[in-house]
Design a protein around this motif. Sequence first.
Motif, PDB file in Angstrom:
ATOM      1  N   PRO A 360     -30.366 -70.726 -55.822  1.00 45.75           N
ATOM      2  CA  PRO A 360     -31.760 -70.604 -55.354  1.00 45.75           C
ATOM      3  C   PRO A 360     -32.490 -69.503 -56.119  1.00 45.75           C
ATOM      4  O   PRO A 360     -31.879 -68.637 -56.755  1.00 45.75           O
ATOM      5  N   GLU A 361     -33.804 -69.520 -56.035  1.00 46.23           N
ATOM      6  CA  GLU A 361     -34.634 -68.556 -56.758  1.00 46.23           C
ATOM      7  C   GLU A 361     -34.281 -67.121 -56.378  1.00 46.23           C
ATOM      8  O   GLU A 361     -34.173 -66.781 -55.212  1.00 46.23           O
ATOM      9  N   GLN A 362     -34.094 -66.267 -57.389  1.00 49.08           N
ATOM     10  CA  GLN A 362     -33.691 -64.884 -57.183  1.00 49.08           C
ATOM     11  C   GLN A 362     -34.780 -63.930 -57.685  1.00 49.08           C
ATOM     12  O   GLN A 362     -35.697 -64.326 -58.408  1.00 49.08           O
ATOM     13  N   THR A 363     -34.625 -62.641 -57.343  1.00 53.46           N
ATOM     14  CA  THR A 363     -35.590 -61.641 -57.821  1.00 53.46           C
ATOM     15  C   THR A 363     -35.542 -61.497 -59.332  1.00 53.46           C
ATOM     16  O   THR A 363     -36.515 -61.048 -59.942  1.00 53.46           O
ATOM     17  N   VAL A 364     -34.414 -61.846 -59.965  1.00 54.63           N
ATOM     18  CA  VAL A 364     -34.296 -61.706 -61.416  1.00 54.63           C
ATOM     19  C   VAL A 364     -34.433 -63.036 -62.148  1.00 54.63           C
ATOM     20  O   VAL A 364     -34.248 -63.097 -63.367  1.00 54.63           O
ATOM     21  N   THR A 365     -34.746 -64.129 -61.424  1.00 54.67           N
ATOM     22  CA  THR A 365     -34.943 -65.415 -62.099  1.00 54.67           C
ATOM     23  C   THR A 365     -36.314 -66.012 -61.815  1.00 54.67           C
ATOM     24  O   THR A 365     -36.651 -67.067 -62.360  1.00 54.67           O
ATOM     25  N   THR A 366     -37.099 -65.358 -60.992  1.00 55.91           N
ATOM     26  CA  THR A 366     -38.416 -65.880 -60.659  1.00 55.91           C
ATOM     27  C   THR A 366     -39.420 -65.510 -61.743  1.00 55.91           C
ATOM     28  O   THR A 366     -39.090 -64.852 -62.733  1.00 55.91           O
ATOM     29  N   GLN A 367     -40.672 -65.921 -61.556  1.00 54.38           N
ATOM     30  CA  GLN A 367     -41.741 -65.597 -62.493  1.00 54.38           C
ATOM     31  C   GLN A 367     -42.572 -64.422 -61.955  1.00 54.38           C
ATOM     32  O   GLN A 367     -42.628 -64.200 -60.743  1.00 54.38           O
ATOM     33  N   PRO A 368     -43.223 -63.657 -62.837  1.00 55.89           N
ATOM     34  CA  PRO A 368     -43.968 -62.470 -62.393  1.00 55.89           C
ATOM     35  C   PRO A 368     -45.009 -62.749 -61.310  1.00 55.89           C
ATOM     36  O   PRO A 368     -45.141 -61.965 -60.362  1.00 55.89           O
ATOM     37  N   TYR A 369     -45.745 -63.857 -61.412  1.00 63.88           N
ATOM     38  CA  TYR A 369     -46.773 -64.123 -60.398  1.00 63.88           C
ATOM     39  C   TYR A 369     -46.137 -64.428 -59.048  1.00 63.88           C
ATOM     40  O   TYR A 369     -46.660 -64.047 -57.998  1.00 63.88           O
ATOM     41  N   ARG A 370     -44.971 -65.121 -59.071  1.00 61.84           N
ATOM     42  CA  ARG A 370     -44.265 -65.441 -57.828  1.00 61.84           C
ATOM     43  C   ARG A 370     -43.702 -64.173 -57.201  1.00 61.84           C
ATOM     44  O   ARG A 370     -43.764 -63.986 -55.985  1.00 61.84           O
ATOM     45  N   TYR A 371     -43.146 -63.316 -58.035  1.00 64.17           N
ATOM     46  CA  TYR A 371     -42.571 -62.081 -57.494  1.00 64.17           C
ATOM     47  C   TYR A 371     -43.668 -61.240 -56.855  1.00 64.17           C
ATOM     48  O   TYR A 371     -43.483 -60.679 -55.770  1.00 64.17           O
ATOM     49  N   ARG A 372     -44.820 -61.166 -57.520  1.00 62.97           N
ATOM     50  CA  ARG A 372     -45.930 -60.380 -56.973  1.00 62.97           C
ATOM     51  C   ARG A 372     -46.380 -60.959 -55.624  1.00 62.97           C
ATOM     52  O   ARG A 372     -46.620 -60.214 -54.665  1.00 62.97           O
ATOM     53  N   GLU A 373     -46.509 -62.262 -55.543  1.00 58.14           N
ATOM     54  CA  GLU A 373     -46.931 -62.897 -54.289  1.00 58.14           C
ATOM     55  C   GLU A 373     -45.986 -62.541 -53.152  1.00 58.14           C
ATOM     56  O   GLU A 373     -46.416 -62.161 -52.055  1.00 58.14           O
ATOM     57  N   GLU A 374     -44.688 -62.664 -53.387  1.00 61.55           N
ATOM     58  CA  GLU A 374     -43.698 -62.393 -52.346  1.00 61.55           C
ATOM     59  C   GLU A 374     -43.657 -60.905 -52.002  1.00 61.55           C
ATOM     60  O   GLU A 374     -43.445 -60.531 -50.843  1.00 61.55           O
ATOM     61  N   PHE A 375     -43.853 -60.062 -53.003  1.00 60.55           N
ATOM     62  CA  PHE A 375     -43.850 -58.619 -52.768  1.00 60.55           C
ATOM     63  C   PHE A 375     -45.008 -58.227 -51.848  1.00 60.55           C
ATOM     64  O   PHE A 375     -44.831 -57.484 -50.867  1.00 60.55           O
ATOM     65  N   LEU A 376     -46.198 -58.722 -52.141  1.00 63.87           N
ATOM     66  CA  LEU A 376     -47.363 -58.395 -51.319  1.00 63.87           C
ATOM     67  C   LEU A 376     -47.242 -59.004 -49.920  1.00 63.87           C
ATOM     68  O   LEU A 376     -47.642 -58.381 -48.928  1.00 63.87           O
ATOM     69  N   LYS A 377     -46.683 -60.201 -49.828  1.00 67.36           N
ATOM     70  CA  LYS A 377     -46.470 -60.822 -48.518  1.00 67.36           C
ATOM     71  C   LYS A 377     -45.497 -59.986 -47.686  1.00 67.36           C
ATOM     72  O   LYS A 377     -45.698 -59.784 -46.475  1.00 67.36           O
ATOM     73  N   MET A 378     -44.449 -59.491 -48.334  1.00 64.12           N
ATOM     74  CA  MET A 378     -43.495 -58.624 -47.648  1.00 64.12           C
ATOM     75  C   MET A 378     -44.195 -57.409 -47.054  1.00 64.12           C
ATOM     76  O   MET A 378     -43.979 -57.050 -45.891  1.00 64.12           O
ATOM     77  N   MET A 379     -45.066 -56.775 -47.841  1.00 62.55           N
ATOM     78  CA  MET A 379     -45.739 -55.571 -47.364  1.00 62.55           C
ATOM     79  C   MET A 379     -46.698 -55.899 -46.215  1.00 62.55           C
ATOM     80  O   MET A 379     -46.808 -55.131 -45.258  1.00 62.55           O
ATOM     81  N   GLU A 380     -47.382 -57.013 -46.307  1.00 67.30           N
ATOM     82  CA  GLU A 380     -48.251 -57.426 -45.194  1.00 67.30           C
ATOM     83  C   GLU A 380     -47.434 -57.582 -43.911  1.00 67.30           C
ATOM     84  O   GLU A 380     -47.854 -57.148 -42.829  1.00 67.30           O
ATOM     85  N   ASP A 381     -46.271 -58.193 -44.018  1.00 64.51           N
ATOM     86  CA  ASP A 381     -45.437 -58.445 -42.845  1.00 64.51           C
ATOM     87  C   ASP A 381     -44.857 -57.156 -42.270  1.00 64.51           C
ATOM     88  O   ASP A 381     -44.577 -57.088 -41.062  1.00 64.51           O
ATOM     89  N   TYR A 382     -44.653 -56.143 -43.115  1.00 63.20           N
ATOM     90  CA  TYR A 382     -43.987 -54.927 -42.673  1.00 63.20           C
ATOM     91  C   TYR A 382     -44.945 -53.911 -42.040  1.00 63.20           C
ATOM     92  O   TYR A 382     -44.489 -52.877 -41.543  1.00 63.20           O
ATOM     93  N   ILE A 383     -46.248 -54.166 -42.079  1.00 62.61           N
ATOM     94  CA  ILE A 383     -47.221 -53.179 -41.583  1.00 62.61           C
ATOM     95  C   ILE A 383     -47.759 -53.593 -40.226  1.00 62.61           C
ATOM     96  O   ILE A 383     -48.215 -54.718 -40.035  1.00 62.61           O
ATOM     97  N   ASP A 384     -47.718 -52.673 -39.271  1.00 59.83           N
ATOM     98  CA  ASP A 384     -48.390 -52.827 -37.973  1.00 59.83           C
ATOM     99  C   ASP A 384     -49.631 -51.945 -37.958  1.00 59.83           C
ATOM    100  O   ASP A 384     -49.576 -50.768 -38.350  1.00 59.83           O
ATOM    101  N   VAL A 385     -50.739 -52.501 -37.518  1.00 58.38           N
ATOM    102  CA  VAL A 385     -52.006 -51.757 -37.471  1.00 58.38           C
ATOM    103  C   VAL A 385     -52.252 -51.278 -36.049  1.00 58.38           C
ATOM    104  O   VAL A 385     -52.095 -52.038 -35.078  1.00 58.38           O
ATOM    105  N   VAL A 386     -52.632 -50.013 -35.921  1.00 61.44           N
ATOM    106  CA  VAL A 386     -52.984 -49.435 -34.611  1.00 61.44           C
ATOM    107  C   VAL A 386     -54.432 -48.958 -34.672  1.00 61.44           C
ATOM    108  O   VAL A 386     -54.992 -48.709 -35.740  1.00 61.44           O
ATOM    109  N   ASP A 387     -55.041 -48.815 -33.516  1.00 60.24           N
ATOM    110  CA  ASP A 387     -56.430 -48.311 -33.454  1.00 60.24           C
ATOM    111  C   ASP A 387     -56.462 -46.864 -33.875  1.00 60.24           C
ATOM    112  O   ASP A 387     -55.564 -46.071 -33.550  1.00 60.24           O
ATOM    113  N   GLU A 388     -57.529 -46.488 -34.575  1.00 65.54           N
ATOM    114  CA  GLU A 388     -57.679 -45.100 -35.022  1.00 65.54           C
ATOM    115  C   GLU A 388     -58.059 -44.207 -33.843  1.00 65.54           C
ATOM    116  O   GLU A 388     -58.765 -44.617 -32.944  1.00 65.54           O
TER     117      GLU A 388
END
Length: 388
Positions: A360-388
Amino acid sequence: MATTADLDGPNGPNTHDSDHDPDHDPHAFVAQMSKKSFFARVTMPLFVDNYAIKVCEHCILHAFRKTLSESELEDSERHPLWKTPPMEATLNLASLFSLFYCRYQRAAPFLFRQLREEVYEIDEDKYQQEFTQHLQPISGLGFSGSKFFYSANKNYIVKSIGRRFEYSFFYGQLLHPLTDYVQENPGALLSEITDALYSFEHRLGAYLGTSPSHFIVMRNVLVGLDKEKGCKKWDLKPPNFFEPTRDLVPDPMKSEAAKSGLADELDEQIVLTRKQKAQLMFLLERDTEFLMKMETIDYSLLLGRYPIDLVENIPQPESFITGVRSGDGKWVYKMCVLDFFWNVTHLHPKIIQVAGMALPEQTVTTQPYRYREEFLKMMEDYIDVVDE
């Protein structure tokens, strides 16, 4: 087996006072060894603890002895010391048969000094002082085989770059665009590389893999991180990719030290305000766009989390490199993007990509645009927003 070249390199350790205390003088150990008989030199690696590490430490610190004068810094940007070194192998009989000794030079020293002073705002005297004292070896940072050292006060990390495709990409394609990028984009989260050491000399140790020929120096963004005081750190890569070292190697075969070097999955959320999240995602989108254009993959986000009471002063204005207060006020987060030397256009990554087609697709066999997409999606998923 050691050779005389390990101990008597040109301008090397035999010029130092062998009576210095090895506990305080990082060059004293090698200087003392240089006074030994030839038989003692040959057998010393068999009986002296950390012999190779001590010689490597000496060689790294020796490269920092020459400082740059103000008159040299005012020279034209066409000066060769503004540029990356030519990647041409050279022959020096004094080090040809050396297993551990290496004559490192600083790559593009004018360029890196400009980065330290004008972009990273590092005090040059304090920086140089970090490399006049013992380095501290670091172990247990994963499967890469790289050697790691802390500088004297742990403000910087010295990391070997052993794979040819990585240092070729760094010198030949990345360094100058990276310099332009961080100069034009304040606040970039890309790991702050403050120096590079190289040797293109033919050496027995380089061919046998007993001593590296290339190192980079990076600012340690997680200074003071202490797990016993409630701190935590993660090395984050997109979790949706298949990882052979994580998914195929049975747990009993992985030491705890090696496991700690694998990419992590975040076991708690990053708590930010809406404004902080917008700022972080803007920086990550901008930085990963640059990395995508440079055709790199497999980079990761190094994240450290400190209890708020442990951080006496958060530098102002707050930044994600030097520390930001969490949205709920309980933590301080520090982070950077690092390990961005895997360029898909080089031969070794191409071979890995072809060989990995059966998996299956790996971090070292994917394409740069795909890696960037998954990286940014990961960060979106890892952040919880609270009221200021």
